[in-house]
Design an enzyme around this catalytic site. Structure first.
Site, PDB file in Angstrom:
ATOM      1  CD  GLU A  34      43.226  36.848  42.772  1.00 17.62           C
ATOM      2  OE1 GLU A  34      42.158  37.198  42.249  1.00 17.62           O
ATOM      3  OE2 GLU A  34      43.918  37.598  43.481  1.00 17.62           O
ATOM      4  CB  SER A  44      40.057  35.967  44.325  1.00 17.02           C
ATOM      5  OG  SER A  44      39.814  36.585  43.097  1.00 17.02           O
ATOM      6  CE1 TYR A  81      36.296  34.168  40.501  1.00 14.16           C
ATOM      7  CE2 TYR A  81      37.660  33.647  42.401  1.00 14.16           C
ATOM      8  CZ  TYR A  81      37.202  34.556  41.472  1.00 14.16           C
ATOM      9  OH  TYR A  81      37.635  35.856  41.512  1.00 14.16           O
ATOM     10  NE  ARG A 102      32.766  42.203  43.815  1.00 17.36           N
ATOM     11  CZ  ARG A 102      33.796  41.366  43.600  1.00 17.36           C
ATOM     12  NH1 ARG A 102      34.157  41.054  42.366  1.00 17.36           N
ATOM     13  NH2 ARG A 102      34.464  40.882  44.627  1.00 17.36           N
ATOM     14  CG  ASP A 162      33.762  42.488  47.679  1.00 22.15           C
ATOM     15  OD1 ASP A 162      32.845  42.571  46.831  1.00 22.15           O
ATOM     16  OD2 ASP A 162      34.827  41.896  47.457  1.00 22.15           O
ATOM     17  CD  GLU A 212      38.816  42.771  49.153  1.00 23.70           C
ATOM     18  OE1 GLU A 212      39.789  42.933  48.397  1.00 23.70           O
ATOM     19  OE2 GLU A 212      38.596  41.716  49.752  1.00 23.70           O
ATOM     20  CG  ASN A 227      37.451  43.358  44.717  1.00 21.45           C
ATOM     21  OD1 ASN A 227      38.350  42.664  45.128  1.00 21.45           O
ATOM     22  ND2 ASN A 227      36.295  43.485  45.355  1.00 21.45           N
ATOM     23  N   GLY A 272      36.259  40.083  39.115  1.00 17.88           N
ATOM     24  CA  GLY A 272      36.198  38.874  38.302  1.00 17.88           C
ATOM     25  C   GLY A 272      35.276  39.026  37.107  1.00 17.88           C
TER      26      GLY A 272
END
Length: 309
Positions: A14, A146, A212, A251, A253, A270, A272, A276
């Site tokens: 990443e 990601s 992205y 964050r 998901d 999950e 994070n 991002g």
């Protein structure tokens, strides 16, 4: 105002996303009046330590951690900053490590009543012997972010190709039952779940490209879902953040199988700890929706930096 060092880059898969995140965060911090030093982290611990704590004295007041993936998101860089006593954004060593380890974080989530997809950890090589569960299912590296290395195995897919693709990520993989339906995400700022966004990728699923590449995914905020599902998603995201001991911004998901009644089809995938921070990223988008500008978000994160003892 503070002198803030923005750590970015690294050497995980990443890296490029991290560089984009770092540049954007540096600009937001400058807009907020901070003095900013950008630092592209390489695999050179001595150079990093000298940058953070120069022999002649000085150094940054705070580190803004814009690294993603292994070594930047899994507790490693956090451990260096703890040893040096440098304040830094996002979560600490333990929370970062557990969140990055998908099987371990799943154990934590289920222990507090958060539903996860049916899954198990298997040896990567065992995929060559056949399906570990009925298709469709998801194959994930156990410690990447990601959606790096994530594969949905459907009828007709070549399992040998998936096994080969996973080789670079280690000897074990997480297998999860594929949850049909809708992709949701919730940003956490401190002790508050900001909002729920529904993601509608125009590709087959919300993979690295969908995250992205501009125009590949539609973001719907607030998510057009039933109130009970919306609030359950927010509650579980906050519970996950708190159970892992996260701080600052994170964050969660989730997936929601909307063919099932009520909230019974909702699962957490999950958490994070280093979400991002690119122009397409979800947490900043939710903050903006809540009335928090880019520079205000950057300043909030610096103000809520962890301060090692």
């Amino acid at each position: 105002m503070s002198t803030v060092a923005v750590l970015m880059g690294g050497w995980s898969p990443e890296r490029e996303v991290s560089l984009v995140s770092g540049k954007a965060c540096a600009e937001g911090l400058r807009e907020g009046g901070h003095t900013v030093i950008e630092y592209d982290v390489r695999r050179d611990l001595r150079a990093l330590v000298e940058f953070l704590r120069p022999a002649a004295g000085g150094g940054p007041d705070v580190v803004f951690n814009a690294m993603h993936g292994k070594y930047g998101e899994d507790g490693c860089i956090q451990g260096v900053l703890e040893i040096l006593g440098v304040p830094y954004t996002h979560s600490g060593v333990l929370a970062s490590a557990i969140a990055m380890d998908k099987p371990m974080s799943r154990h934590v989530f289920t222990s507090i009543g958060i539903r996860v997809a049916l899954g198990k950890v298997v040896e990567r090589r065992s995929l060559a012997s056949g399906d570990p569960m009925p298709r469709p299912y998801v194959v994930k590296p156990i410690d990447q972010g990601s959606s790096v290395g994530v594969h949905i195995v459907r009828e007709g897919d070549n399992l040998a190709a998936v096994e080969a693709a996973e080789a670079r990520y280690g000897e074990k993989v997480l297998i999860e039952k594929f949850v049909p339906g809708r992709e949701l995400t919730v940003a956490i700022m401190g002790d508050k779940a900001v909002a729920v966004t529904e993601l509608r990728p125009r590709t087959r699923f919300y993979d690295y490209e969908a995250k992205y590449t501009d125009g590949v995914t539609e973001h719907l905020i607030p998510a057009p879902i039933p109130t009970e599902v919306y609030e359950q998603a927010r509650q579980w995201a906050l519970m996950a953040h708190q159970a892992l001991g996260c701080t600052g911004l994170s964050r969660a998901d989730l997936r929601w199988d909307d063919s099932l009644p009520g909230t019974s089809g909702l699962v957490v995938l999950e958490l994070n700890t280093q979400p991002g921070m690119t122009p397409l990223s979800l947490a900043p988008e939710q903050a903006k929706w809540a009335g928090i500008s880019w520079s205000q978000l950057m300043t909030w994160m610096v103000d809520h930096a962890r301060r090692p003892a």
